[in-house]
Design a protein around this motif. Structure first.
Motif, PDB file in Angstrom:
ATOM      1  N   GLY A   1       0.816  -1.213   0.000  1.00  0.00           N
ATOM      2  CA  GLY A   1       0.000   0.000   0.000  1.00  0.00           C
ATOM      3  C   GLY A   1       0.847   1.259   0.000  1.00  0.00           C
ATOM      4  O   GLY A   1       0.549   2.228  -0.696  1.00  0.00           O
ATOM      5  N   ALA A   2       1.933   1.245   0.772  1.00  0.00           N
ATOM      6  CA  ALA A   2       2.825   2.410   0.800  1.00  0.00           C
ATOM      7  C   ALA A   2       3.489   2.616  -0.547  1.00  0.00           C
ATOM      8  O   ALA A   2       3.655   3.752  -0.998  1.00  0.00           O
ATOM      9  CB  ALA A   2       3.881   2.235   1.890  1.00  0.00           C
ATOM     10  N   ILE A   3       3.838   1.537  -1.212  1.00  0.00           N
ATOM     11  CA  ILE A   3       4.489   1.655  -2.522  1.00  0.00           C
ATOM     12  C   ILE A   3       3.530   2.248  -3.536  1.00  0.00           C
ATOM     13  O   ILE A   3       3.855   3.203  -4.236  1.00  0.00           O
ATOM     14  CB  ILE A   3       4.996   0.274  -2.994  1.00  0.00           C
ATOM     15  CG1 ILE A   3       6.123  -0.205  -2.096  1.00  0.00           C
ATOM     16  CG2 ILE A   3       5.461   0.340  -4.448  1.00  0.00           C
ATOM     17  CD1 ILE A   3       6.456  -1.671  -2.265  1.00  0.00           C
ATOM     18  N   TYR A   4       2.328   1.686  -3.633  1.00  0.00           N
ATOM     19  CA  TYR A   4       1.394   2.113  -4.672  1.00  0.00           C
ATOM     20  C   TYR A   4       0.666   3.416  -4.346  1.00  0.00           C
ATOM     21  O   TYR A   4       0.280   4.142  -5.246  1.00  0.00           O
ATOM     22  CB  TYR A   4       0.367   1.017  -4.954  1.00  0.00           C
ATOM     23  CG  TYR A   4       0.964  -0.141  -5.699  1.00  0.00           C
ATOM     24  CD1 TYR A   4       1.499   0.035  -6.957  1.00  0.00           C
ATOM     25  CD2 TYR A   4       0.991  -1.400  -5.137  1.00  0.00           C
ATOM     26  CE1 TYR A   4       2.051  -1.020  -7.646  1.00  0.00           C
ATOM     27  CE2 TYR A   4       1.542  -2.466  -5.817  1.00  0.00           C
ATOM     28  CZ  TYR A   4       2.072  -2.270  -7.070  1.00  0.00           C
ATOM     29  OH  TYR A   4       2.630  -3.306  -7.738  1.00  0.00           O
ATOM     30  N   ALA A   5       0.453   3.709  -3.075  1.00  0.00           N
ATOM     31  CA  ALA A   5      -0.319   4.897  -2.724  1.00  0.00           C
ATOM     32  C   ALA A   5       0.548   6.118  -2.459  1.00  0.00           C
ATOM     33  O   ALA A   5       0.078   7.239  -2.614  1.00  0.00           O
ATOM     34  CB  ALA A   5      -1.179   4.608  -1.494  1.00  0.00           C
ATOM     35  N   ILE A   6       1.803   5.915  -2.067  1.00  0.00           N
ATOM     36  CA  ILE A   6       2.623   7.050  -1.672  1.00  0.00           C
ATOM     37  C   ILE A   6       3.871   7.199  -2.550  1.00  0.00           C
ATOM     38  O   ILE A   6       4.086   8.243  -3.167  1.00  0.00           O
ATOM     39  CB  ILE A   6       3.038   6.929  -0.182  1.00  0.00           C
ATOM     40  CG1 ILE A   6       1.798   6.861   0.712  1.00  0.00           C
ATOM     41  CG2 ILE A   6       3.937   8.066   0.227  1.00  0.00           C
ATOM     42  CD1 ILE A   6       2.076   6.465   2.141  1.00  0.00           C
ATOM     43  N   ILE A   7       4.685   6.174  -2.625  1.00  0.00           N
ATOM     44  CA  ILE A   7       6.004   6.287  -3.243  1.00  0.00           C
ATOM     45  C   ILE A   7       5.929   6.347  -4.760  1.00  0.00           C
ATOM     46  O   ILE A   7       6.519   7.235  -5.381  1.00  0.00           O
ATOM     47  CB  ILE A   7       6.910   5.123  -2.789  1.00  0.00           C
ATOM     48  CG1 ILE A   7       7.082   5.151  -1.270  1.00  0.00           C
ATOM     49  CG2 ILE A   7       8.253   5.177  -3.494  1.00  0.00           C
ATOM     50  CD1 ILE A   7       7.651   6.435  -0.719  1.00  0.00           C
ATOM     51  N   ALA A   8       5.244   5.417  -5.395  1.00  0.00           N
ATOM     52  CA  ALA A   8       5.192   5.392  -6.866  1.00  0.00           C
ATOM     53  C   ALA A   8       4.585   6.672  -7.447  1.00  0.00           C
ATOM     54  O   ALA A   8       5.148   7.230  -8.393  1.00  0.00           O
ATOM     55  CB  ALA A   8       4.447   4.152  -7.355  1.00  0.00           C
ATOM     56  N   PRO A   9       3.479   7.194  -6.920  1.00  0.00           N
ATOM     57  CA  PRO A   9       2.984   8.461  -7.462  1.00  0.00           C
ATOM     58  C   PRO A   9       3.967   9.614  -7.284  1.00  0.00           C
ATOM     59  O   PRO A   9       4.099  10.460  -8.168  1.00  0.00           O
ATOM     60  CB  PRO A   9       1.696   8.718  -6.674  1.00  0.00           C
ATOM     61  CG  PRO A   9       1.250   7.380  -6.224  1.00  0.00           C
ATOM     62  CD  PRO A   9       2.504   6.605  -5.980  1.00  0.00           C
ATOM     63  N   ALA A  10       4.672   9.629  -6.163  1.00  0.00           N
ATOM     64  CA  ALA A  10       5.658  10.699  -5.946  1.00  0.00           C
ATOM     65  C   ALA A  10       6.805  10.598  -6.956  1.00  0.00           C
ATOM     66  O   ALA A  10       7.249  11.608  -7.502  1.00  0.00           O
ATOM     67  CB  ALA A  10       6.197  10.638  -4.526  1.00  0.00           C
ATOM     68  N   VAL A  11       7.280   9.382  -7.209  1.00  0.00           N
ATOM     69  CA  VAL A  11       8.365   9.196  -8.181  1.00  0.00           C
ATOM     70  C   VAL A  11       7.902   9.581  -9.580  1.00  0.00           C
ATOM     71  O   VAL A  11       8.631  10.232 -10.334  1.00  0.00           O
ATOM     72  CB  VAL A  11       8.889   7.743  -8.136  1.00  0.00           C
ATOM     73  CG1 VAL A  11       9.813   7.452  -9.302  1.00  0.00           C
ATOM     74  CG2 VAL A  11       9.609   7.486  -6.825  1.00  0.00           C
ATOM     75  N   ILE A  12       6.687   9.205  -9.942  1.00  0.00           N
ATOM     76  CA  ILE A  12       6.160   9.558 -11.272  1.00  0.00           C
ATOM     77  C   ILE A  12       6.013  11.076 -11.398  1.00  0.00           C
ATOM     78  O   ILE A  12       6.341  11.651 -12.442  1.00  0.00           O
ATOM     79  CB  ILE A  12       4.831   8.827 -11.536  1.00  0.00           C
ATOM     80  CG1 ILE A  12       5.107   7.330 -11.724  1.00  0.00           C
ATOM     81  CG2 ILE A  12       4.132   9.389 -12.764  1.00  0.00           C
ATOM     82  CD1 ILE A  12       3.874   6.477 -11.787  1.00  0.00           C
ATOM     83  N   LEU A  13       5.548  11.734 -10.350  1.00  0.00           N
ATOM     84  CA  LEU A  13       5.444  13.195 -10.386  1.00  0.00           C
ATOM     85  C   LEU A  13       6.808  13.853 -10.542  1.00  0.00           C
ATOM     86  O   LEU A  13       6.969  14.786 -11.334  1.00  0.00           O
ATOM     87  CB  LEU A  13       4.762  13.718  -9.120  1.00  0.00           C
ATOM     88  CG  LEU A  13       3.252  13.672  -9.105  1.00  0.00           C
ATOM     89  CD1 LEU A  13       2.724  14.047  -7.731  1.00  0.00           C
ATOM     90  CD2 LEU A  13       2.689  14.605 -10.147  1.00  0.00           C
TER      91      LEU A  13
END
Length: 137
Positions: free
Chosen positions: A70-82
């Motif tokens: 959940g932390a990967i998909y909800a927090i980290i991955a969107p931040a990296v994509i941004l």
């Protein structure tokens, strides 16, 4: 010599995309290892969280692995994509100028809108590639 603006932009941004994919995969491995190491205390922590914080994690199964994912998909991955797409937009405008290639690029028989469109397309494709790589990993 590259024959198009698109291929040059892909070459310029491929390193950043690789680093972004590597960051998400590395964080995923570390998070799964760390969250799993906490065991039952992580489950108890998740159960005691307010509903709003649980919603940020994007999972409700309460397991350590579920919280890591959940932390990967909800927090980290969107931040990296941004960060990748914002960096791509910045590089499209400032990167060519700092490399000293903006004058050469704009002196070709291409419209400025066409150059911007190709660079935008590379940023979108890079974001999609990072999202797919995150899903696969």
């Amino acid at each position: 010599m590259l024959s198009s603006v698109f291929s040059k932009a892909v070459l310029d941004r491929s390193r950043a995309a690789g680093i972004a994919v590597g960051m998400v995969a590395l964080y995923g491995a570390i998070a799964i290892f760390a969250y799993n190491g906490f065991g039952d205390s992580m489950t108890q922590l998740f159960e005691n969280m307010p509903d709003a914080l649980r919603a940020v994690y994007g999972t409700s199964d309460g397991t350590p692995i579920g919280m890591a994912i959940g932390a990967i998909y909800a927090i980290i991955a969107p931040a990296v994509i941004l960060v990748f797409t914002i960096g791509g937009g910045t590089y499209a405008a400032v990167g060519e100028e700092s490399n000293g290639t903006l004058d050469l690029l704009l002196s070709n028989p291409l419209s400025r809108g066409g150059v911007a469109l190709w660079k935008w397309l590379v940023a979108v494709i890079g974001a999609v590639v990072i999202a797919i790589a995150t899903w696969v990993s």
